[in-house]
Design a protein around this motif. Structure first.
Motif, short mmCIF file in Angstrom:
data_model
loop_
_atom_site.label_atom_id
_atom_site.label_comp_id
_atom_site.label_asym_id
_atom_site.label_seq_id
_atom_site.Cartn_x
_atom_site.Cartn_y
_atom_site.Cartn_z
N ASP A 56 3.17 1.67 -9.48
CA ASP A 56 4.56 2.06 -9.25
C ASP A 56 4.88 3.30 -10.08
O ASP A 56 5.62 3.24 -11.06
CB ASP A 56 5.51 0.92 -9.61
N GLU A 59 9.10 2.20 2.43
CA GLU A 59 9.97 1.66 1.41
C GLU A 59 10.55 0.32 1.85
O GLU A 59 10.68 0.04 3.05
CB GLU A 59 11.11 2.65 1.13
N LEU A 79 12.09 -6.75 -9.79
CA LEU A 79 12.16 -6.03 -8.53
C LEU A 79 13.32 -6.56 -7.70
O LEU A 79 13.69 -7.74 -7.81
CB LEU A 79 10.87 -6.20 -7.71
N ARG A 82 0.75 0.68 1.37
CA ARG A 82 2.14 1.05 1.53
C ARG A 82 2.50 1.13 3.01
O ARG A 82 1.84 1.80 3.78
CB ARG A 82 2.40 2.40 0.86
N LYS A 119 22.09 -5.28 -4.17
CA LYS A 119 21.16 -4.38 -4.86
C LYS A 119 21.81 -3.72 -6.08
O LYS A 119 21.23 -3.70 -7.16
CB LYS A 119 20.65 -3.32 -3.90
N ALA A 171 9.74 -4.34 -1.54
CA ALA A 171 10.59 -4.15 -2.72
C ALA A 171 11.39 -2.87 -2.52
O ALA A 171 10.86 -1.85 -2.07
CB ALA A 171 9.74 -4.05 -3.98
N GLN A 172 12.66 -2.92 -2.83
CA GLN A 172 13.52 -1.76 -2.59
C GLN A 172 13.37 -0.71 -3.69
O GLN A 172 13.16 -1.03 -4.86
CB GLN A 172 14.98 -2.20 -2.52
N ARG A 173 13.50 0.55 -3.28
CA ARG A 173 13.52 1.64 -4.25
C ARG A 173 14.82 1.56 -5.04
O ARG A 173 15.90 1.39 -4.47
CB ARG A 173 13.41 2.98 -3.53
N ILE A 188 5.26 -4.03 -3.49
CA ILE A 188 5.62 -2.63 -3.29
C ILE A 188 4.78 -2.02 -2.18
O ILE A 188 5.28 -1.31 -1.30
CB ILE A 188 5.46 -1.85 -4.61
N HIS A 208 10.36 1.38 -8.22
CA HIS A 208 10.76 0.11 -7.63
C HIS A 208 10.88 -1.03 -8.64
O HIS A 208 11.29 -2.13 -8.27
CB HIS A 208 9.73 -0.35 -6.59
N SER A 209 10.51 -0.82 -9.89
CA SER A 209 10.43 -1.94 -10.84
C SER A 209 10.74 -1.49 -12.26
O SER A 209 10.61 -0.30 -12.59
CB SER A 209 9.00 -2.52 -10.81
#
Length: 415
Positions: free
Chosen positions: A181, A63, A324, A60, A332, A156-158, A151, A186-187
């Protein structure tokens, strides 16, 4: 425009969906398409593409970067998906569930079936993501191991839960919190992909095959057994048979599973490790029993009543393909609303009827029964409580583990 709700399928649409199961798309599942064209497996070359191209190890880094969201002013989004992974009209010119979304929200979807392989697709979007640039896509669908990598890399966006009321409420418990996740921050899954045991009752003389041990040890099956060339499926099912948890195994556990498979291969109990080409041999009876993907079994059973499936007492492996929003995507909120659209039961039922894999949406049984009652009763599409409880996900791997495990498995299958 929110009052327009064309989620219910018309009689014409229902009939078209039923026909799709016996012609065209119904003859070949999405996962089979990948195997038929010789792509989809994560070979050593693919591993090099993931770990040896200047990308940092899978961890990670924060984000996913959120670009300025233009959703309010720009009522559109771009959705990249796998080939043969979206419902179509009888004339194959329309996507009814996408058109229903546009009719209800006014948001136009540019839909592109440009994903043929996880590694190949990652290569397409990696340069922009690594540079902090927009990929030109607002929504993508990738398999769980690649979703985990995106992620971890912060690519990948939250997701905003306030835009996902149906998804939050209707997501099946089976898919709610994967280790890669937690809480689905995120997914959201597009579909689940169960790995089970399939057999041809005519070829087995009417005997049931219901365990990996039987596949590996039963002398009456010698030379007529197949395992999959997908590491997570074949090793995962073997780990379960050894009493190990695919979600929490060690290096020694992995090596023991590979050794078990190797021993059976050496004495010719296993005929071969295959992609989707096991389906033709299973249908004919040249392969008596095998580890198989559920979508293939659904299709084979529709034409051959001798094809049966079992879930071992030790459980089965399930993976998923997942939606995602990439870092820097421009739309978004629009993408989140499309995700939520596919968690409305009538929409989810239409999609499940077309692609034949596990529907991750609770509450679709009655809607699916309107399309085809047999599909609504099929636990490979809608798992009952017992089957869902028997599912196990193969744990996410570090880059180092992924490389080491794939090398060992490639040696086993002769890749």
């Amino acid at each position: 425009m929110e009052q327009y709700e064309p989620d219910r399928l018309s009689a014409v649409q229902l009939a078209a969906t039923r026909r799709s199961m016996t012609s065209g798309r119904g003859a070949l599942t999405r996962r089979s398409m990948l195997r038929a064209t010789g792509v989809g497996a994560l070979g050593l070359g693919g591993l090099a593409g993931l770990s040896g191209c200047g990308i940092p190890p899978a961890k990670r880094e924060g984000e996913g970067l959120a670009a300025t969201d233009h959703s309010a002013a720009e009522k559109r989004l771009v959705f990249s998906n796998w080939t043969e992974y979206m419902d179509v009209s009888e004339d194959e010119k329309h996507h009814p569930t996408l058109e229903a979304f546009t009719g209800r929200t006014g948001i136009k979807v540019t839909y592109t079936a440009d994903i043929n392989d996880n590694v190949e697709f990652f290569g397409k979007i990696k340069p922009q993501l690594a540079a902090g640039q927009d990929t030109g896509r607002d929504l993508i669908c990738v398999t769980d191991w690649l979703a985990a990598r995106l992620i971890r890399l912060g690519w990948a966006q939250r997701l905003d839960a306030s835009n996902l009321p149906h998804a939050f409420a209707n997501l099946s418990q089976q898919f709610r919190s994967p280790d890669w996740d937690p809480g689905r921050a995120h997914s959201y899954p597009w579909t689940g992909i169960p790995t089970v045991i399939a057999y041809n009752a005519r070829a087995t003389g009417g005997r049931t095959v219901d365990s990996v041990s039987q596949l590996l040890d039963d002398p009456k099956l010698k030379g007529r057994v197949a395992f999959l060339s997908e590491m997570r499926d074949s090793v995962g099912m073997t780990l379960l048979d050894l009493g190990k948890d695919p979600g929490a195994f060690t290096d020694d556990d992995f090596d023991a599973a590979v050794a078990r498979l190797q021993e059976a291969a050496d004495r010719k109990q296993i005929r071969r490790f295959t992609g989707n080409d096991y389906t033709a041999d299973l249908d004919k009876g040249d392969i008596a029993a095998c580890v198989a993907w559920a979508g293939d079994v659904v299709q084979l059973r529709s034409d051959n009543p001798d094809i049966k499936f079992t879930v071992p007492d030790t459980g089965y492996i399930v993976s998923s393909d997942n939606l995602l929003v990439p870092a820097e995507a421009r739309h978004k909120t629009n993408a989140e609303r499309l995700i939520d659209h596919y968690y409305r039961p009538p929409v989810a039922a239409r999609l499940a009827a077309y692609i034949n894999y596990v529907c991750p949406v609770d509450g679709v049984r009655a809607e699916l029964a309107k399309i085809d009652k047999s599909m609504a009763e099929n636990t490979l599409i809608l798992p009952d409580a017992a089957m869902a409880a028997s599912s196990h996900a193969f744990r996410s791997l570090s880059s180092e583990e992924e490389t080491a495990y794939e090398e060992k498995f490639a040696k086993l299958i002769g890749a």
